[in-house]
Design a protein around this motif. Structure first.
Motif, PDB file in Angstrom:
ATOM      1  N   VAL A 194       1.064  -0.979   0.174  1.00 58.91           N
ATOM      2  CA  VAL A 194      -0.371   0.035  -0.406  1.00 58.91           C
ATOM      3  C   VAL A 194       1.182   1.592  -0.491  1.00 58.91           C
ATOM      4  O   VAL A 194       0.577   2.213   0.332  1.00 58.91           O
ATOM      5  CB  VAL A 194      -1.055   0.321   1.262  1.00 58.91           C
ATOM      6  CG1 VAL A 194      -2.064  -1.610   1.092  1.00 58.91           C
ATOM      7  CG2 VAL A 194      -0.217   0.406   2.173  1.00 58.91           C
ATOM      8  N   GLY A 195       2.124   1.269  -0.551  1.00 57.92           N
ATOM      9  CA  GLY A 195       2.403   2.133  -0.775  1.00 57.92           C
ATOM     10  C   GLY A 195       3.744   2.977   1.030  1.00 57.92           C
ATOM     11  O   GLY A 195       4.498   4.316   0.864  1.00 57.92           O
ATOM     12  N   HIS A 196       4.188   2.360   1.708  1.00 60.79           N
ATOM     13  CA  HIS A 196       4.509   2.477   2.922  1.00 60.79           C
ATOM     14  C   HIS A 196       5.305   1.419   3.528  1.00 60.79           C
ATOM     15  O   HIS A 196       5.764   0.422   3.181  1.00 60.79           O
ATOM     16  CB  HIS A 196       3.734   2.591   4.154  1.00 60.79           C
ATOM     17  CG  HIS A 196       2.235   3.749   3.927  1.00 60.79           C
ATOM     18  ND1 HIS A 196       3.043   5.301   4.068  1.00 60.79           N
ATOM     19  CD2 HIS A 196       1.551   3.951   3.245  1.00 60.79           C
ATOM     20  CE1 HIS A 196       1.338   6.232   3.223  1.00 60.79           C
ATOM     21  NE2 HIS A 196       1.044   4.824   3.192  1.00 60.79           N
ATOM     22  N   LYS A 197       6.526   2.249   3.712  1.00 60.26           N
ATOM     23  CA  LYS A 197       7.993   1.301   4.237  1.00 60.26           C
ATOM     24  C   LYS A 197       7.923   1.179   6.144  1.00 60.26           C
ATOM     25  O   LYS A 197       7.502   1.963   6.603  1.00 60.26           O
ATOM     26  CB  LYS A 197       9.232   2.562   4.336  1.00 60.26           C
ATOM     27  CG  LYS A 197      10.703   1.244   4.366  1.00 60.26           C
ATOM     28  CD  LYS A 197      12.069   2.390   4.087  1.00 60.26           C
ATOM     29  CE  LYS A 197      12.225   1.855   4.362  1.00 60.26           C
ATOM     30  NZ  LYS A 197      13.563   0.036   4.030  1.00 60.26           N
ATOM     31  N   VAL A 198       8.334  -0.717   6.550  1.00 56.35           N
ATOM     32  CA  VAL A 198       8.167  -0.115   8.168  1.00 56.35           C
ATOM     33  C   VAL A 198       9.226   0.426   8.161  1.00 56.35           C
ATOM     34  O   VAL A 198      10.152  -0.242   8.117  1.00 56.35           O
ATOM     35  CB  VAL A 198       7.525  -2.084   8.531  1.00 56.35           C
ATOM     36  CG1 VAL A 198       7.885  -2.322   9.517  1.00 56.35           C
ATOM     37  CG2 VAL A 198       6.046  -2.068   7.472  1.00 56.35           C
ATOM     38  N   THR A 199       9.363   0.517   9.065  1.00 57.59           N
ATOM     39  CA  THR A 199      10.756   1.838   9.902  1.00 57.59           C
ATOM     40  C   THR A 199      10.689   0.849  11.188  1.00 57.59           C
ATOM     41  O   THR A 199      12.035   0.799  11.623  1.00 57.59           O
ATOM     42  CB  THR A 199      10.720   3.016   9.868  1.00 57.59           C
ATOM     43  OG1 THR A 199       9.546   3.472  10.427  1.00 57.59           O
ATOM     44  CG2 THR A 199      10.876   3.200   8.969  1.00 57.59           C
ATOM     45  N   GLY A 200       9.660   0.561  12.120  1.00 55.82           N
ATOM     46  CA  GLY A 200       9.968  -0.432  13.054  1.00 55.82           C
ATOM     47  C   GLY A 200       9.191  -1.583  13.044  1.00 55.82           C
ATOM     48  O   GLY A 200       7.694  -1.165  12.981  1.00 55.82           O
ATOM     49  N   LEU A 201       9.093  -2.732  13.329  1.00 50.13           N
ATOM     50  CA  LEU A 201       8.470  -3.197  14.202  1.00 50.13           C
ATOM     51  C   LEU A 201       9.108  -4.493  15.505  1.00 50.13           C
ATOM     52  O   LEU A 201       9.729  -5.088  15.473  1.00 50.13           O
ATOM     53  CB  LEU A 201       8.521  -4.081  12.873  1.00 50.13           C
ATOM     54  CG  LEU A 201       7.625  -5.620  12.632  1.00 50.13           C
ATOM     55  CD1 LEU A 201       6.515  -4.732  12.674  1.00 50.13           C
ATOM     56  CD2 LEU A 201       7.444  -6.785  11.532  1.00 50.13           C
ATOM     57  N   GLU A 202       7.689  -4.364  15.791  1.00 53.27           N
ATOM     58  CA  GLU A 202       7.888  -5.131  17.517  1.00 53.27           C
ATOM     59  C   GLU A 202       6.615  -6.181  17.700  1.00 53.27           C
ATOM     60  O   GLU A 202       5.732  -5.442  17.208  1.00 53.27           O
ATOM     61  CB  GLU A 202       7.493  -3.810  18.551  1.00 53.27           C
ATOM     62  CG  GLU A 202       8.085  -4.929  20.143  1.00 53.27           C
ATOM     63  CD  GLU A 202       7.966  -4.072  21.472  1.00 53.27           C
ATOM     64  OE1 GLU A 202       7.341  -2.419  20.581  1.00 53.27           O
ATOM     65  OE2 GLU A 202       8.623  -4.053  21.821  1.00 53.27           O
ATOM     66  N   ARG A 203       6.664  -7.057  17.828  1.00 58.88           N
ATOM     67  CA  ARG A 203       5.610  -8.288  18.301  1.00 58.88           C
ATOM     68  C   ARG A 203       5.441  -7.792  19.824  1.00 58.88           C
ATOM     69  O   ARG A 203       6.643  -7.778  20.850  1.00 58.88           O
ATOM     70  CB  ARG A 203       6.303 -10.109  17.828  1.00 58.88           C
ATOM     71  CG  ARG A 203       4.658 -10.678  18.161  1.00 58.88           C
ATOM     72  CD  ARG A 203       4.972 -11.256  17.820  1.00 58.88           C
ATOM     73  NE  ARG A 203       5.940 -13.123  17.990  1.00 58.88           N
ATOM     74  CZ  ARG A 203       5.973 -14.282  16.945  1.00 58.88           C
ATOM     75  NH1 ARG A 203       5.712 -13.975  15.932  1.00 58.88           N
ATOM     76  NH2 ARG A 203       7.306 -14.689  17.517  1.00 58.88           N
TER      77      ARG A 203
END
Ligand code: URA
Length: 243
Positions: A194-203
């Motif tokens: 959808v055109g967005h970059k994930v810059t941080g991911l936490e479960r």
């Protein structure tokens, strides 16, 4: 039931690869009979022997780790990078329940209970995993709705997901996202679509388990009650798959 070579490796006999070789060479017995078939499965009650010596199996252990960024979620890394297994006791050997990307942080289970691992990773178990996702740019309500409905990725459409906007500040959006699947780089690929970059991911949650006050790099053992509840969860998946 668990694969024999994995059980032998978990008991410290040798690496998984070497254990496969031992089996093929006819050096392994199950309940007194030589077994050479690759892929043989055994239960916790089977008597295992290597070169006529009984293999003592370690007790099951279950760890909940707050994985820091920069650690690989495999038990071995060919690039010599830090591994999540470096953060828990080396014995008995444990393996992560699924994977988080190198740069993903948060809740990761590790155990030597291969049966529970397989059950939890099986799509039928429907374990809900919740992530806090930081994304570059401002994510619109339409984008959130699209992601929630499911979108087409190159390995097929994604199942419905739950999304909640947590904050929209400047050029950054933070979203809470709950999914049941566990495809490779799934959340990053979904936002990319959808055109967005994930810059941080936490479960932040796996089934009913949360991080509590564990700091990055810290772990704790699951309580017997939590282990029982997880097993119940996994059995529910078995029923749904008609096993
Ligand atoms: N989705 C991703 O893109 N990466 C992870 O590590 C977990 C879920």
């Amino acid at each position: 039931m668990e694969r024999l070579h994995k059980v032998l490796a978990a008991a410290g006999v040798a690496s998984r690869r070497k254990c496969e070789e031992l089996i093929a060479a006819g050096r392994v017995k199950v309940n007194g009979r030589v077994v050479t078939a690759a892929g043989t499965k055994v239960s916790p009650h089977d008597l295992l022997e290597v070169d006529n010596r009984v293999v003592r199996r370690p007790a099951r252990v279950y760890y909940l780790l707050n994985k820091p960024a920069g650690y690989v979620s495999t038990a071995a890394d060919t690039h010599g990078r830090p591994k999540v297994t470096d953060l828990v006791p080396p014995w008995p050997r444990v393996y992560p329940v699924g994977r988080l990307d190198l740069d993903t942080r948060g809740l990761l289970l590790l155990t030597n209970d291969g049966e529970l691992t397989n059950a939890l990773l099986h799509p039928s178990s429907q374990v809900e995993k919740v992530y806090r996702v930081t994304v570059a740019g401002r994510v619109s309500q339409q984008d959130l709705a699209r992601l929630a409905r499911g979108i087409e990725l190159d390995d097929g459409p994604t199942a419905p997901a739950r999304l909640r906007l947590l904050s929209l500040r400047g050029a950054e959006t933070v979203v809470e996202m709950a999914i049941h699947e566990g495809r490779k780089r799934q959340i990053k690929r979904m936002f990319q679509a959808v055109g967005h970059k994930v810059t941080g991911l936490e479960r932040v949650r796996f089934a009913f388990l949360t991080l509590g006050n564990l700091k990055p790099g810290q772990y704790r053992e699951l309580t017997p009650r939590e282990v029982r509840a997880l097993k119940k969860f996994a059995r529910r998946g078995d029923r749904m798959a008609g096993k």
